[in-house]
Enzyme design. Sequence first.
Site, PDB file in Angstrom:
ATOM      1  N   HIS A 130      13.146  -5.821  20.124  1.00 58.19           N
ATOM      2  CA  HIS A 130      13.972  -6.736  20.927  1.00 58.19           C
ATOM      3  C   HIS A 130      13.099  -7.824  21.533  1.00 58.19           C
ATOM      4  O   HIS A 130      11.906  -7.609  21.747  1.00 58.19           O
ATOM      5  CB  HIS A 130      14.676  -5.992  22.074  1.00 58.19           C
ATOM      6  CG  HIS A 130      15.697  -4.998  21.643  1.00 58.19           C
ATOM      7  ND1 HIS A 130      17.047  -5.273  21.605  1.00 58.19           N
ATOM      8  CD2 HIS A 130      15.565  -3.724  21.218  1.00 58.19           C
ATOM      9  CE1 HIS A 130      17.706  -4.205  21.179  1.00 58.19           C
ATOM     10  NE2 HIS A 130      16.826  -3.241  20.940  1.00 58.19           N
ATOM     11  N   ASP A 190      11.939   0.347  19.653  1.00 59.31           N
ATOM     12  CA  ASP A 190      12.262   0.302  21.087  1.00 59.31           C
ATOM     13  C   ASP A 190      11.300   1.150  21.901  1.00 59.31           C
ATOM     14  O   ASP A 190      11.626   1.588  23.010  1.00 59.31           O
ATOM     15  CB  ASP A 190      13.692   0.785  21.325  1.00 59.31           C
ATOM     16  CG  ASP A 190      14.732  -0.229  20.868  1.00 59.31           C
ATOM     17  OD1 ASP A 190      14.351  -1.300  20.361  1.00 59.31           O
ATOM     18  OD2 ASP A 190      15.939   0.060  21.018  1.00 59.31           O
ATOM     19  N   HIS A 228      14.741   4.160  14.735  1.00 52.94           N
ATOM     20  CA  HIS A 228      15.461   5.243  15.416  1.00 52.94           C
ATOM     21  C   HIS A 228      16.953   5.064  15.154  1.00 52.94           C
ATOM     22  O   HIS A 228      17.352   4.125  14.482  1.00 52.94           O
ATOM     23  CB  HIS A 228      15.120   5.288  16.907  1.00 52.94           C
ATOM     24  CG  HIS A 228      15.503   4.066  17.691  1.00 52.94           C
ATOM     25  ND1 HIS A 228      14.942   2.818  17.461  1.00 52.94           N
ATOM     26  CD2 HIS A 228      16.400   3.881  18.697  1.00 52.94           C
ATOM     27  CE1 HIS A 228      15.457   1.939  18.297  1.00 52.94           C
ATOM     28  NE2 HIS A 228      16.358   2.541  19.052  1.00 52.94           N
ATOM     29  N   ASP A 264      22.239  -0.497  16.934  1.00 51.94           N
ATOM     30  CA  ASP A 264      21.731  -1.865  16.794  1.00 51.94           C
ATOM     31  C   ASP A 264      20.469  -1.921  15.922  1.00 51.94           C
ATOM     32  O   ASP A 264      19.927  -3.004  15.696  1.00 51.94           O
ATOM     33  CB  ASP A 264      21.479  -2.512  18.172  1.00 51.94           C
ATOM     34  CG  ASP A 264      20.488  -1.766  19.030  1.00 51.94           C
ATOM     35  OD1 ASP A 264      20.588  -0.531  19.129  1.00 51.94           O
ATOM     36  OD2 ASP A 264      19.585  -2.412  19.602  1.00 51.94           O
ATOM     37  N   HIS A 265      20.035  -0.756  15.419  1.00 52.06           N
ATOM     38  CA  HIS A 265      18.892  -0.713  14.497  1.00 52.06           C
ATOM     39  C   HIS A 265      19.283  -0.187  13.117  1.00 52.06           C
ATOM     40  O   HIS A 265      18.436  -0.085  12.236  1.00 52.06           O
ATOM     41  CB  HIS A 265      17.773   0.151  15.087  1.00 52.06           C
ATOM     42  CG  HIS A 265      17.241  -0.401  16.372  1.00 52.06           C
ATOM     43  ND1 HIS A 265      16.035  -1.057  16.464  1.00 52.06           N
ATOM     44  CD2 HIS A 265      17.777  -0.437  17.619  1.00 52.06           C
ATOM     45  CE1 HIS A 265      15.851  -1.462  17.711  1.00 52.06           C
ATOM     46  NE2 HIS A 265      16.896  -1.103  18.438  1.00 52.06           N
ATOM     47  N   HIS A 324      19.700   4.394  17.009  1.00 48.27           N
ATOM     48  CA  HIS A 324      20.651   3.546  17.734  1.00 48.27           C
ATOM     49  C   HIS A 324      21.281   2.511  16.789  1.00 48.27           C
ATOM     50  O   HIS A 324      20.599   1.926  15.945  1.00 48.27           O
ATOM     51  CB  HIS A 324      19.976   2.865  18.926  1.00 48.27           C
ATOM     52  CG  HIS A 324      19.670   3.825  20.041  1.00 48.27           C
ATOM     53  ND1 HIS A 324      18.701   3.592  20.990  1.00 48.27           N
ATOM     54  CD2 HIS A 324      20.201   5.048  20.354  1.00 48.27           C
ATOM     55  CE1 HIS A 324      18.653   4.610  21.843  1.00 48.27           C
ATOM     56  NE2 HIS A 324      19.550   5.508  21.473  1.00 48.27           N
ATOM     57  N   HIS A 333      11.707   6.913  23.775  1.00 49.09           N
ATOM     58  CA  HIS A 333      12.950   6.128  23.872  1.00 49.09           C
ATOM     59  C   HIS A 333      14.099   6.962  23.322  1.00 49.09           C
ATOM     60  O   HIS A 333      15.149   7.088  23.948  1.00 49.09           O
ATOM     61  CB  HIS A 333      12.792   4.809  23.116  1.00 49.09           C
ATOM     62  CG  HIS A 333      14.069   4.048  22.947  1.00 49.09           C
ATOM     63  ND1 HIS A 333      14.755   3.480  23.998  1.00 49.09           N
ATOM     64  CD2 HIS A 333      14.804   3.770  21.835  1.00 49.09           C
ATOM     65  CE1 HIS A 333      15.853   2.874  23.540  1.00 49.09           C
ATOM     66  NE2 HIS A 333      15.902   3.055  22.230  1.00 49.09           N
TER      67      HIS A 333
HETATM   68 ZN   LIG Z   1      17.398  -1.376  20.394  1.00 45.28          ZN
HETATM   69 ZN   LIG Z   2      17.186   1.976  20.956  1.00 46.60          ZN
END
Ligand SMILES: [Zn+2]
Ligand SMILES: [Zn+2]
Length: 263
Positions: free
Chosen positions: A175, A135, A56, A60-61, A58, A115
């Site tokens: 995560h 996530d 996705h 951090d990905h 975000h 999410h």
């Molecule tokens: Zn994440």
């Molecule tokens: Zn996320």
Amino acid sequence: MIVERLWPDSRLRNYHYLVVCEETGDALAIDPLDADLMLRSARARGWNITQILNTHHHLDHTAGNGAVKAATGASILAHAGAAATIGGVDRGLAQGDVIRVGRTIELECLDTPGHTMSHVCLFAHAEQPALFSGDTLFNAGAGNCHQGGDPEVLYETFSEKLARLPDSTRVYAGHEYLLNNLGFTLDREPLNQVASQLRAALAGRAATDMPVTTLAEEKQFNTFFRLQNPAIIAGLRARFPDLPETPTPREVFVKLRALRNQW
Ligand SMILES: [Zn+2]
Ligand SMILES: [Zn+2]
């Protein structure tokens, strides 16, 4: 299929993954955050990153996309609905698409909104099936919905897509929240033996040594798969008086997600 789980030691406790064809050494890099770590890990094993997959949008990905692509020439794959937000996506994905890695790996794309509304999970049809769940599904937990998601839609994804996968499926999440999530489980179900024994066994263990759970195990200790459990329902009714005496699984899921936000 080789699955290498990498730990960039980020504040959000991200995991990312290299999924590697044993015959060719071709690798798919899932959710790169620390590009150097991914590149170093692949180089050390003689693997060749040919594709990058973002579950996705975000950051951090996706933050490592540019550096991994610059170093390897890999193509970037993501949900078609997230492609414009992520930028630089070479292949937009939809439900049922197949991602081939090397000669031996076929990953089926599952459209798994909730999410975020444009999220994919990858399912590996293999002797031991595997799910790369981003996530959406965490070990013993579920993704939050407060950055572009919707708990009603996440419920549909859990019940219509994830719960129907084989029990032997290993869950590779985006995560490391297992220990913390087991705390939430035990707060709902203090008598859940499987959860309490696992929590005791894992206490103090480093994130790099955390187990990879199966869906069979998830159904034993992941609250979001235990929507008919009387203890969970009774506890929720004490906190949410508007919850009916015999709530639907959907109503239970949405209240659990709301409770988890404050827990
Ligand atoms: Zn994440
Ligand atoms: Zn996320």
